[in-house]
Write an enzyme that holds these catalytic residues in place. Structure first.
Site, PDB file in Angstrom:
ATOM      1  N   ASP A 197     -88.247 -59.945   7.163  1.00 37.99           N
ATOM      2  CA  ASP A 197     -87.315 -60.254   8.070  1.00 37.99           C
ATOM      3  C   ASP A 197     -86.282 -61.102   7.341  1.00 37.99           C
ATOM      4  O   ASP A 197     -86.431 -61.885   6.502  1.00 37.99           O
ATOM      5  CB  ASP A 197     -88.026 -61.241   9.161  1.00 37.99           C
ATOM      6  CG  ASP A 197     -87.613 -61.225  10.460  1.00 37.99           C
ATOM      7  OD1 ASP A 197     -86.438 -60.650  10.579  1.00 37.99           O
ATOM      8  OD2 ASP A 197     -87.958 -61.964  11.372  1.00 37.99           O
TER       9      ASP A 197
ATOM     10  N   LYS B  86     -76.293 -52.780  18.017  1.00 39.11           N
ATOM     11  CA  LYS B  86     -77.353 -52.748  16.987  1.00 39.11           C
ATOM     12  C   LYS B  86     -77.126 -51.648  16.156  1.00 39.11           C
ATOM     13  O   LYS B  86     -76.500 -50.385  16.485  1.00 39.11           O
ATOM     14  CB  LYS B  86     -78.702 -52.919  17.193  1.00 39.11           C
ATOM     15  CG  LYS B  86     -79.294 -51.861  18.071  1.00 39.11           C
ATOM     16  CD  LYS B  86     -80.664 -52.150  18.370  1.00 39.11           C
ATOM     17  CE  LYS B  86     -81.316 -50.989  19.381  1.00 39.11           C
ATOM     18  NZ  LYS B  86     -82.713 -50.893  19.627  1.00 39.11           N
TER      19      LYS B  86
ATOM     20  N   CYS C  99     -87.810 -65.268  14.380  1.00 34.40           N
ATOM     21  CA  CYS C  99     -86.586 -65.865  14.832  1.00 34.40           C
ATOM     22  C   CYS C  99     -86.467 -67.366  15.228  1.00 34.40           C
ATOM     23  O   CYS C  99     -85.538 -68.139  14.423  1.00 34.40           O
ATOM     24  CB  CYS C  99     -85.688 -65.131  15.589  1.00 34.40           C
ATOM     25  SG  CYS C  99     -86.293 -63.424  16.127  1.00 34.40           S
TER      26      CYS C  99
ATOM     27  N   ARG D 247     -98.660 -59.184  17.494  1.00 31.90           N
ATOM     28  CA  ARG D 247     -98.562 -58.715  18.772  1.00 31.90           C
ATOM     29  C   ARG D 247     -99.749 -57.909  19.315  1.00 31.90           C
ATOM     30  O   ARG D 247    -100.051 -57.106  18.555  1.00 31.90           O
ATOM     31  CB  ARG D 247     -97.242 -57.508  18.652  1.00 31.90           C
ATOM     32  CG  ARG D 247     -95.738 -58.574  18.297  1.00 31.90           C
ATOM     33  CD  ARG D 247     -94.632 -57.649  18.464  1.00 31.90           C
ATOM     34  NE  ARG D 247     -93.579 -58.309  17.599  1.00 31.90           N
ATOM     35  CZ  ARG D 247     -92.506 -57.821  17.406  1.00 31.90           C
ATOM     36  NH1 ARG D 247     -92.294 -56.758  17.536  1.00 31.90           N
ATOM     37  NH2 ARG D 247     -91.533 -58.515  16.531  1.00 31.90           N
TER      38      ARG D 247
ATOM     39  N   HIS E 111     -82.445 -63.641   8.763  1.00 26.50           N
ATOM     40  CA  HIS E 111     -81.675 -63.861   9.902  1.00 26.50           C
ATOM     41  C   HIS E 111     -80.279 -64.341   9.204  1.00 26.50           C
ATOM     42  O   HIS E 111     -80.383 -65.314   8.318  1.00 26.50           O
ATOM     43  CB  HIS E 111     -82.266 -65.017  11.027  1.00 26.50           C
ATOM     44  CG  HIS E 111     -83.377 -64.378  11.646  1.00 26.50           C
ATOM     45  ND1 HIS E 111     -84.472 -64.653  11.539  1.00 26.50           N
ATOM     46  CD2 HIS E 111     -83.442 -63.434  12.752  1.00 26.50           C
ATOM     47  CE1 HIS E 111     -85.472 -64.006  12.017  1.00 26.50           C
ATOM     48  NE2 HIS E 111     -84.722 -63.194  12.962  1.00 26.50           N
TER      49      HIS E 111
ATOM     50  N   GLN F 221     -93.125 -58.862   8.847  1.00 26.45           N
ATOM     51  CA  GLN F 221     -91.754 -58.132   8.631  1.00 26.45           C
ATOM     52  C   GLN F 221     -90.977 -58.668   7.642  1.00 26.45           C
ATOM     53  O   GLN F 221     -91.075 -59.350   6.954  1.00 26.45           O
ATOM     54  CB  GLN F 221     -90.790 -58.886   9.804  1.00 26.45           C
ATOM     55  CG  GLN F 221     -91.642 -58.403  11.295  1.00 26.45           C
ATOM     56  CD  GLN F 221     -90.730 -58.900  12.325  1.00 26.45           C
ATOM     57  OE1 GLN F 221     -90.726 -59.949  12.507  1.00 26.45           O
ATOM     58  NE2 GLN F 221     -90.306 -58.153  13.397  1.00 26.45           N
TER      59      GLN F 221
ATOM     60  N   HIS G 270     -80.191 -60.259  13.400  1.00 24.59           N
ATOM     61  CA  HIS G 270     -81.781 -60.187  12.780  1.00 24.59           C
ATOM     62  C   HIS G 270     -81.527 -58.877  12.169  1.00 24.59           C
ATOM     63  O   HIS G 270     -81.076 -57.706  12.288  1.00 24.59           O
ATOM     64  CB  HIS G 270     -82.509 -59.631  14.120  1.00 24.59           C
ATOM     65  CG  HIS G 270     -82.487 -60.655  15.098  1.00 24.59           C
ATOM     66  ND1 HIS G 270     -83.552 -61.431  15.361  1.00 24.59           N
ATOM     67  CD2 HIS G 270     -81.293 -60.841  16.102  1.00 24.59           C
ATOM     68  CE1 HIS G 270     -83.001 -62.400  16.502  1.00 24.59           C
ATOM     69  NE2 HIS G 270     -81.892 -61.833  16.902  1.00 24.59           N
TER      70      HIS G 270
HETATM   71 ZN   LIG Z   1     -85.208 -61.836  14.619  1.00 26.88          ZN
END
Ligand SMILES: [Zn+2]
Ligand SMILES: [Zn+2]
Length: 649
Positions: free
Chosen positions: A387, A473, A338, A367, A389, A385, A519
């Site tokens: 991912d 979410k 992010c 992680r 945004h 991910q 996200h």
């Molecule tokens: Zn994010």
């Protein structure tokens, strides 16, 4: 008069205190038979406990998690009763439920170890005790009496637990000859338990502390019908066969190396092919929905993660910062993509006309997970991910949500996940101060999510109090071919990061405004998603996705050249094909390649070489006859087109 409010808000009135069971019975006999426990003003109670005041209730059956928990925890008591029968003097630690079933930590007398035979004996005794139809009875007891009781029993584990309880809150549960210290709730009677399987034994330190005594943890699972246990055992067998770690090896998709490090997956060429195929697919879908791809580095300055708040969340227990030797700058392996994307948003001022900005990246993050927690591709230390945004105006939130839901539908359709649900997580209405962002924005965002789901006809459950502090979410859960639930992607509204990074756009009113950030990661991570996909399909991926679509099998070495010609032709026709030209019998080659789950096996010998044809076998379905190489290519390409038709064009 006792007023009982049911989940549909209807109210039933009763002249005197009433139990959950009696309420169920007043609705229908079928419900009375099925109900296992009842929630009274949010607290799960025994069905036989009197409700003395007005209350909101919910009745739980086997279909509910709470119902199963009541069932399984009662089964833990039943198991303890059976263990005490055979091994008097056993000390009992705790006996909670787990995802599937329950366990009890026990200290058996004289260092007794349980054998396979002992386990069967205990199972039989549990069934025998259940058939005695003993009521499970709750009673309240003072702390001193409880202490006295377990001193007499010489059970210092329970004494330790009692010492930590507050007087006036202590309850016992009794059935037959067995009494346990317990908060409950429990089934009304042990006879509900009709099928029993003790699944495993493990060592467990008392209270998880290695300085304490090692106890025996006995795991079990029980069911209200024998048929359910039979189905469960079949499912377990099947799950073993579908274990993604096993299939990943057979299909040569991924591996781990101690030299590289724990929890760091290495994608082999075929696994990489599979992953690239998935990524390309998602990139095409996202392009259709106006996303732009970006790329960012794998590290970022500690300062950035302090600004984002991730340092606080991931910093301490995570991988340690990397320092540059000369300047002493500090960097973190990125735990999230992010902040990098936020800085891309900020590189140029934005106006309301520029929004929404949709930024996508297959971003690899790191992680720390304890080594004991690592598991195949589902728990790793490095993962990628899918991912993205979305930075948008508050009034665009609903539309953006709908578009993300569309993308997720496309993915599920392309990958044959037919059974999915979604959870909407909203604020806890009793604790509004817990959340960042204005009430007005939250109201709007929650409303936007609810409406987006409704308009898309999505099957949802709504949970109050489950929202993150920074926004509501929507989480997707899929049921796989074995009926197991997996949590996948999330769509998360965020008011926090735009605030922390002071994101802005110039509105139509010429004033500065804060964008909302979403996200979203439909797969969650490529690693986890591939693991779920393997277990869902047993490695038999859809044709468009599978790393190798066809393998050419020459009957003998004499036909290797012809096999090569066929394979080359397929590859230039955009069909992923390989040759098995090992000096092996054809039967062996077929078996080996079926294990690799390659959908089409093309057998070539003299006849095929002469007529420029292939003998086609479809994995798991058998013979498809002889086709010219060109016909086969058209046939495969059509099958792929059909699978993907309309999904992203
Ligand atoms: Zn994010
Ligand atoms: Zn209990």
């Amino acid at each position: 008069m006792i007023r009982i409010t049911l989940p549909d808000k209807s109210v039933k009135e009763f002249p005197e205190p009433i139990t959950g069971y009696e309420i169920a019975k007043s609705i229908s006999n079928g419900l009375a038979k099925a109900v296992l426990s009842v929630s009274v003003n949010g607290e799960v109670w025994d069905l036989t406990r009197k409700i003395t005041n007005d209350a909101s209730i919910k009745l739980y059956t086997w279909e509910d998690r709470e119902g199963k928990e009541t069932f399984w925890h009662s089964s833990a008591h039943l198991m303890a009763e059976a263990i005490e029968f055979y091994y008097p003097g056993t000390k009992f630690g705790i006996g909670p439920t787990v995802d599937t079933g329950f366990y009890y930590d026990v200290d058996l007398p004289d260092g007794k170890q349980l054998s396979e035979k002992d386990m069967q004996k205990i199972e039989q005794k549990m069934l025998e005790l259940a058939r005695q139809k003993n009521d499970i009875v709750r009673s309240e007891i003072s702390k001193s009496d409880a202490m006295k009781m377990f001193i007499e029993k010489d059970d210092e584990l329970k004494q330790e637990l009692i010492s930590e309880l507050e007087d006036g809150t202590i309850t016992l549960y009794n059935q037959g000859n067995f009494t346990d210290l317990c908060r409950g709730p429990h089934l009304p009677n042990a006879e509900y338990i009709k099928a029993v399987k003790l699944t495993s034994i493990a060592g467990a330190y008392w209270r998880g502390d290695e300085h304490n005594k090692m106890l025996t943890r006995v795991y079990g699972v029980t069911f209200p019908k024998q048929k359910l246990l039979d189905e469960y055992l079949v499912m377990l067998e099947e799950a073993k066969k579908r274990d993604h770690r096993k299939i990943g090896k057979e299909m040569e998709l991924f591996t781990f190396s101690e030299m590289v490090g724990q929890g760091l997956p290495l994608w082999l060429p075929k696994g990489t092919q599979l992953r690239m195929q998935l990524e390309d697919f998602l990139k095409k879908v996202q392009k259709k929905y106006g996303y732009e791809q970006v790329m960012t580095p794998h590290i970022g300055s500690v300062q950035m993660y302090k600004t984002s708040g991730h340092y606080e969340k991931y910093g301490k227990d995570s991988f340690q910062p990397i320092s540059t030797p000369a300047e002493g700058e500090e960097y973190l392996l990125k735990p999230m993509n992010c902040p990098h994307h936020i800085e891309i948003y900020k590189w140029k001022p934005k106006s309301y006309k520029d929004l929404p900005v949709r930024m996508a990246e297959f971003g690899t993050v790191y992680r720390y997970e304890q080594s004991g927690e690592l598991h195949g591709l589902t728990r790793v230390r490095s993962f990628t991910q899918d991912d993205a945004h979305i930075f948008c105006r508050p009034d665009q939130l609903k539309d953006e949500f709908k578009k993300v839901i569309d993308i997720i539908f496309i993915i599920f359709k392309a990958l044959d996940f037919e059974n999915y649900t979604a959870q909407i997580s909203l604020r806890d209405p009793d604790n509004p101060e817990k959340y960042i962002g204005s009430k007005e924005n939250w109201d709007k965002a929650e409303q936007a999510i609810i409406e987006a789901c409704e308009e898309k006809g999505l099957n949802t459950v709504t949970e109050l109090g489950e929202a993150a502090f920074y926004g509501p979410k929507l989480d997707f859960m899929i049921k796989d071919a074995l009926g197991r639930n997996w949590q996948l992607g999330t769509i998360q509204v965020d008011y926090n990061l735009p605030e922390r990074f002071k994101l802005e756009y110039i509105g139509a009113d010429d004033n500065r405004h804060r964008p909302v950030m979403i996200h979203r990661a439909p797969f969650g991570s490529m690693e986890r998603f591939v693991a779920v996909l393997i277990e869902h399909t047993a490695g038999k991926f859809p044709l468009w996705l599978t790393p190798e679509q066809a393998v050419v099998l020459p009957i003998s070495e004499k036909y290797n050249d012809y096999a090569k010609k066929v394979s080359n032709f397929l590859n230039i026709s955009d069909i992923r094909s390989v040759i098995d030209d090992r000096n092996e019998k054809i039967g062996r080659k077929i078996r080996d390649n079926e294990l690799k789950r390659i959908p089409y096996l093309l057998i070539v010998g003299e006849k095929e070489a002469e007529t420029e044809t292939v003998s086609v076998r479809r994995q798991g379905e058998g013979d498809r006859g002889i086709m010219s190489t060109g016909e086969f290519a058209d046939f495969v390409l059509k099958e792929v087109r059909d699978q993907l038709s309309g999904l992203y064009n």
